[in-house]
Structures are given as structure tokens and as C-alpha cells.
Design a protein around this motif. Structure first.
Motif, short mmCIF file in Angstrom:
data_model
loop_
_atom_site.label_atom_id
_atom_site.label_comp_id
_atom_site.label_asym_id
_atom_site.label_seq_id
_atom_site.Cartn_x
_atom_site.Cartn_y
_atom_site.Cartn_z
N PHE A 236 -5.24 -1.66 11.42
CA PHE A 236 -5.49 -0.55 10.50
C PHE A 236 -4.68 -0.69 9.21
N ARG A 237 -3.47 -1.22 9.33
CA ARG A 237 -2.59 -1.29 8.16
C ARG A 237 -3.00 -2.40 7.19
N TYR A 238 -3.42 -3.57 7.71
CA TYR A 238 -3.64 -4.72 6.83
C TYR A 238 -5.11 -5.05 6.58
N MET A 239 -6.03 -4.24 7.09
CA MET A 239 -7.43 -4.46 6.74
C MET A 239 -7.63 -4.21 5.24
N ASN A 240 -8.52 -4.98 4.64
CA ASN A 240 -8.84 -4.86 3.20
C ASN A 240 -7.62 -5.14 2.32
N PHE A 241 -6.73 -6.02 2.76
CA PHE A 241 -5.53 -6.34 1.98
C PHE A 241 -5.91 -7.25 0.81
N THR A 242 -5.60 -6.79 -0.40
CA THR A 242 -5.96 -7.52 -1.62
C THR A 242 -4.80 -7.45 -2.61
N VAL A 243 -4.56 -8.57 -3.28
CA VAL A 243 -3.54 -8.64 -4.33
C VAL A 243 -4.24 -8.93 -5.65
N VAL A 244 -4.01 -8.07 -6.64
CA VAL A 244 -4.65 -8.20 -7.95
C VAL A 244 -3.56 -8.28 -9.02
N LYS A 245 -3.73 -9.21 -9.95
CA LYS A 245 -2.82 -9.31 -11.09
C LYS A 245 -3.55 -8.87 -12.34
N GLN A 246 -2.93 -7.94 -13.07
CA GLN A 246 -3.51 -7.45 -14.31
C GLN A 246 -2.41 -7.35 -15.34
N ASN A 247 -2.48 -8.23 -16.34
CA ASN A 247 -1.45 -8.30 -17.36
C ASN A 247 -0.10 -8.59 -16.71
N LYS A 248 0.86 -7.66 -16.78
CA LYS A 248 2.18 -7.88 -16.17
C LYS A 248 2.39 -7.01 -14.94
N THR A 249 1.30 -6.63 -14.30
CA THR A 249 1.38 -5.75 -13.15
C THR A 249 0.71 -6.39 -11.95
N ILE A 250 1.37 -6.27 -10.79
CA ILE A 250 0.80 -6.70 -9.52
C ILE A 250 0.40 -5.44 -8.75
N THR A 251 -0.87 -5.39 -8.33
CA THR A 251 -1.38 -4.26 -7.57
C THR A 251 -1.83 -4.74 -6.20
N ILE A 252 -1.32 -4.08 -5.16
CA ILE A 252 -1.65 -4.42 -3.78
C ILE A 252 -2.38 -3.25 -3.16
N THR A 253 -3.56 -3.51 -2.61
CA THR A 253 -4.31 -2.47 -1.91
C THR A 253 -4.48 -2.90 -0.45
N THR A 254 -4.36 -1.95 0.45
CA THR A 254 -4.46 -2.27 1.87
C THR A 254 -4.79 -1.00 2.66
N GLY A 255 -5.21 -1.18 3.91
CA GLY A 255 -5.42 -0.04 4.79
C GLY A 255 -6.88 0.19 5.12
N LEU A 256 -7.13 0.68 6.33
CA LEU A 256 -8.47 1.02 6.77
C LEU A 256 -8.64 2.54 6.83
N LEU A 257 -7.93 3.19 7.76
CA LEU A 257 -7.99 4.66 7.83
C LEU A 257 -7.18 5.29 6.71
N GLN A 258 -5.97 4.76 6.48
CA GLN A 258 -5.12 5.26 5.39
C GLN A 258 -5.04 4.18 4.32
N LYS A 259 -5.83 4.36 3.28
CA LYS A 259 -5.85 3.39 2.20
C LYS A 259 -4.64 3.58 1.30
#
Length: 465
Positions: A236-259
Motif C-alpha cells: 500500500f505504501r509503495y504502489m504508484n511510486f514515481t520520482v519526477v524532476k522539475q527545474n530544481k525540485t524533486i517530487t516523489i509521489t507514492t501510495g495506494l490507499l493513502q496517496k
């Protein structure tokens, strides 16, 4: 530009109320009085519990009512407090990171919870928590902070998806996780709190406590249940885990029930750590963590953020270089001198020596001496894997016992470098090297040759005023 004051979504009342209800000592005391002190009058018997519930709901409503926030040109302004009103101005340039998550309650009404980390915060509590704001408002807050920290320029770069965790990797991560023991501890704590209300003696119908085999079977069943719960939790915690870089920012999205979405600036990263657990390393996998100047953005250790929870070892260098071009991850470490070998093996023996000593003295079980063989192997493996390397403006320290941890840190991010010696190390010409990048977060390698330690210290002092 001045914005109007805004309130949280009304679902925050429920969230604040539930937070009050989780205050275990008060709830347990109310339940205890209601269950044990029976007078025959239901109103009197359950009055303490009703009073506690009323207090929780009133406090939840007032917490929502008294909480307001607004965004200004360079600051965030917050007012909160039930009885004592607190006002805070938070400059955008002090914000270290921002993350937002959505639990079941938030997803039901289409809102998210926003965590904002700032410099000078308390270690275990984020500076600002907005329990329920719309997704549009959360994006607006994030854009305002990001634009301010990047020179008030609109972001024109497209998002670059750096890493995505596949389902088979998530499954392997969950199966090889070591969270079963924490689940067992949580179950034990829960049972210990309610042992007065649960008739455990009835369990003898299924398990006889005087039967060793039944006891072992019962413990095995508990362990298997805990393991399954741990696997499900990691899925549940690591489903849909994605790392995105935009300019000088790193954005991490993760989670199934709790996104959950976590954003942190590249400039806040102080070091990069690569962890190698025994089982995952056999299959060629490692995990990569960021040491950043902020709080526990992903509810983990303070100052630590999981960048790649599971990645093939041969892909780490290119992936990290994509996100952080200044870092050069490598595997070229000089082994420690042979004088340190026996010290590593002895330290590993000390950790398990007590078990065979007790079993031999009290139970005459000499076969427990076999535990010393894997302990010696672990110590030798730790010796072979430990090392220190300098490459240009980067210091790398690698050490560990079962889990080998390699920390890469740039010279300008190192706050202090310490070279120490014990009496025994002094006789053998060895040192301990410690490098601190943040208070309480450091890398350490024990039993480095003192000549190599001197080279590291001189390298650190170069170009330092």
C-alpha cells in the motif's frame, strides 16, 4: 500581493476530533471507569466516556474554527489556537520542503493534507500542517513557494519522470522487507493495553500453554500473520511510486490507499546514501536515500527521504546523476588495512557471544557455539565492504554490519570532520573517521589507516578559511 484569509475544509473537524480521540491515556481512563465502575445507572456509568467524546468534538470544532491561513507575496501567515491564539509568519525562503498526502477521509471529499517543513523546526513535528485543503489550493501553495525559492520565475521546464517503481519490484520490496517485527511489537503493545478486557484464558481451548509444540505453533502463526500484514503495508505504501524532476525540485509521489506527494529542492540535499541489505543485494538491488535539510517528509527518520526504495545497482549511478549532476556515485573503494580485519570480526562476535554463554552455563547446549560462525562471517564481510574514498570535491564513506550503507557527501555540505583514536587504535595505527552533514546525521568508518585519515583531514581543510 495580499490574499484573503482562508479556512480548512470542514472535514478537518473530523480529523482534529479523531486526533483527540487517539490520545490513548485519556481514552483508556474513560473506558476503564465506564467498564469497571458500574453503578447500575447507564447515564452515570457511561458519563466519563460521553464527556471525553464531547471534549474531543468540541476541541476538534474549535481547532478548525480558530485556524486560518493566507499567502502573501513572500510569506505565509497562520493563526491558530483554541485558548491561546498564535500568529506566525513563515518566509518562503525558510521552507525546506513540502509534501501532501490524502487518506481515506481526505479522498472522500477530494482534499489533501499538506506538510510544510522549515528551518529551525522541532525534530518530530512539521512546522505547518494543513489537514484538509483542496488540491488546487495545495498546488497554489506549492507553486508560490517554489517560484519564490527559484527567483520568482515561472517554471517553464516540463516535468521529467526519472523513476517509476514497477509492480514486481514493489512486490519484491514488500516480501524482503523487515517490518514483520515492528508489526509484532505493535500487536503486543495492543494486547498488553487490553489484556484486562480480552479473556486470553479461553485460548487454551486451541493452545495448551504447557505444550511446547503448541506454543511454537502459536508463535509461528503470529509471526506469519505479522509478516503478511507487513507485506500488505509495504504494498500500500509503495504502489504508484514515481520520482519526477522539475527545474530544481524533486517530487516523489507514492501510495495506494493513502496517496502522498513530497517535494523538496535539490539545493536542500546534503548527502546521498545507498543501502545494501543482504537479501536484496544478492539479487542486485539497493535502495537510495536523500539526506536533506528538512524534517521527516515521508514520516521516516528526521532528515532522511527515500528517493529510490528499490533499484538495480547498475542503474543507480545514472539515475542519481539525472537528479543530482554534482554527485558521482561509484563503487571504487580502497579496502581497509589488514590490521583492522580481526577487530571487525571480534566486534561481530561480541554481539552474539552472550547467547551461547547463557545456553551453555544453564542448559548445557553446546551446539549454540555454531552461532559464532555466521557472526565471524558477518564481521569479515563488514571489513571487506568498509572503506573511504575521495574523488575531487566528494567524500564517500561505506560501513555497516548486515546492511551496508554508503554515504556520498560534497565537501561544502560537510559541517564537521572528526578523526578520533582509542588507545588500542593508537597502538595499531588506526583511526575512526566521522563526517557530519547535519546535526545528528553523519557517516562513520571505523579502523581507517591513520595515514589515509590524515589525507582525508588535509583534503577537508583545503580552501577552508
Amino acid at each position: 500581493m495580499m490574499h484573503e484569509k482562508k479556512r480548512l475544509h470542514p472535514i478537518a473537524i473530523v480529523i482534529y476530533t479523531m486526533k483527540r480521540l487517539k490520545q490513548g491515556p485519556f481514552l483508556a481512563l474513560a473506558l476503564l471507569i465506564a467498564i469497571k465502575e458500574k453503578t447500575g445507572d447507564p447515564f452515570v456509568d457511561w458519563l466519563p466516556l460521553f464527556l471525553f467524546l464531547f471534549y474531543a468534538m468540541f476541541a476538534g470544532y474549535m481547532s478548525w474554527r480558530r485556524f486560518t491561513y493566507r499567502l502573501e507575496e513572500h510569506n505565509m501567515y497562520i493563526e491558530q489556537g483554541i485558548f491561546v491564539k498564535k500568529k506566525r509568519y513563515i518566509p518562503f525562503d525558510r521552507i525546506q520542503g513540502i509534501s501532501h498526502s490524502s487518506g481515506l477521509l481526505q479522498r472522500l471529499v477530494g482534499v489533501v493534507q499538506v506538510h510544510i517543513e522549515t528551518a529551525g523546526r522541532q525534530i518530530d513535528d512539521p512546522e505547518v500542517v494543513l489537514p484538509a485543503v483542496s488540491m488546487e489550493e495545495a498546488d497554489q501553495i506549492e507553486r508560490a513557494i517554489r517560484n519564490q525559492n527559484e527567483g520568482n520565475m515561472l517554471i517553464k521546464n516540463e516535468m521529467d519522470v526519472v523513476f517509476t517503481l514497477r509492480f514486481r519490484d514493489v512486490l519484491f520490496l514488500a516480501v524482503t522487507s523487515g517490518g514483520a517485527f515492528s508489526v509484532i511489537a505493535a500487536i503486543g503493545a495492543l494486547l498488553s493495553d487490553f489484556d484486562n478486557f480480552i479473556p486470553f484464558e479461553r485460548l487454551n481451548i486451541f493452545f495448551r500453554v504447557d505444550d511446547t509444540a503448541s506454543t511454537l505453533v502459536f508463535l509461528l502463526v503470529v509471526l506469519m500473520i505479522a509478516y503478511v500484514l507487513s507485506v500488505i503495508g509495504h504494498l500500500f505504501r509503495y504502489m504508484n511510486f514515481t520520482v519526477v524532476k522539475q527545474n530544481k525540485t524533486i517530487t516523489i509521489t507514492t501510495g495506494l490507499l493513502q496517496k502522498k506527494s513530497i517535494s523538496t529542492s535539490i539545493e536542500r540535499v546534503q548527502a546521498i546514501a545507498v543501502k545494501e541489505s543482504p537479501i536484496r543485494y544478492l539479487f542486485g538491488y539497493v535502495s537510495v536515500h536523500l539526506i536533506h535539510a528538512g524534517g521527516a517528509l515521508d514520516d521516516g527518520k528526521h532528515g532522511s527521504l527515500v528517493l529510490f526504495p528499490l533499484v538495480r545497482k547498475n542503474e543507480v549511478t545514472s539515475l542519481v546523476a539525472t537528479c543530482f549532476p554534482e554527485y558521482r556515485l561509484h563503487n571504487s573503494f580502497r579496502s581497509l588495512c589488514t590490521r583492522a580485519r580481526w577487530r571487525y570480526m571480534l566486534r561481530s562476535l561480541y554481539t552474539v557471544m552472550l547467547i551461547p554463554v547463557i545456553t551453555i552455563v544453564f542448559f548445557q547446549r553446546f551446539e549454540t557455539l555454531l552461532l559464532l560462525l555466521p557472526a565471524v562471517h558477518v564481521g569479515y564481510r563488514s571489513y571487506r565492504r568498509a572503506g573511504v574514498t575521495i574523488k575531487s570535491e566528494q567524500l564517500a564513506l561505506r560501513s555497516g554490519w548486515l546492511t551496508i550503507k554508503t554515504v556520498y557527501m560534497l565537501k561544502h555540505c560537510i559541517q564537521s570532520l572528526t578523526i578520533s583514536q582509542t588507545r588500542m587504535q593508537q597502538r595499531l595505527g588506526l583511526c575512526t573517521v566521522r563526517a557530519t552533514v547535519m546535526p545528528g546525521i553523519r557517516g562513520k568508518v571505523v579502523d581507517v589507516d591513520e595515514r589515509e585519515a590524515k589525507v582525508i583531514y588535509e583534503w577537508f581543510l583545503e580552501n577552508k578559511e
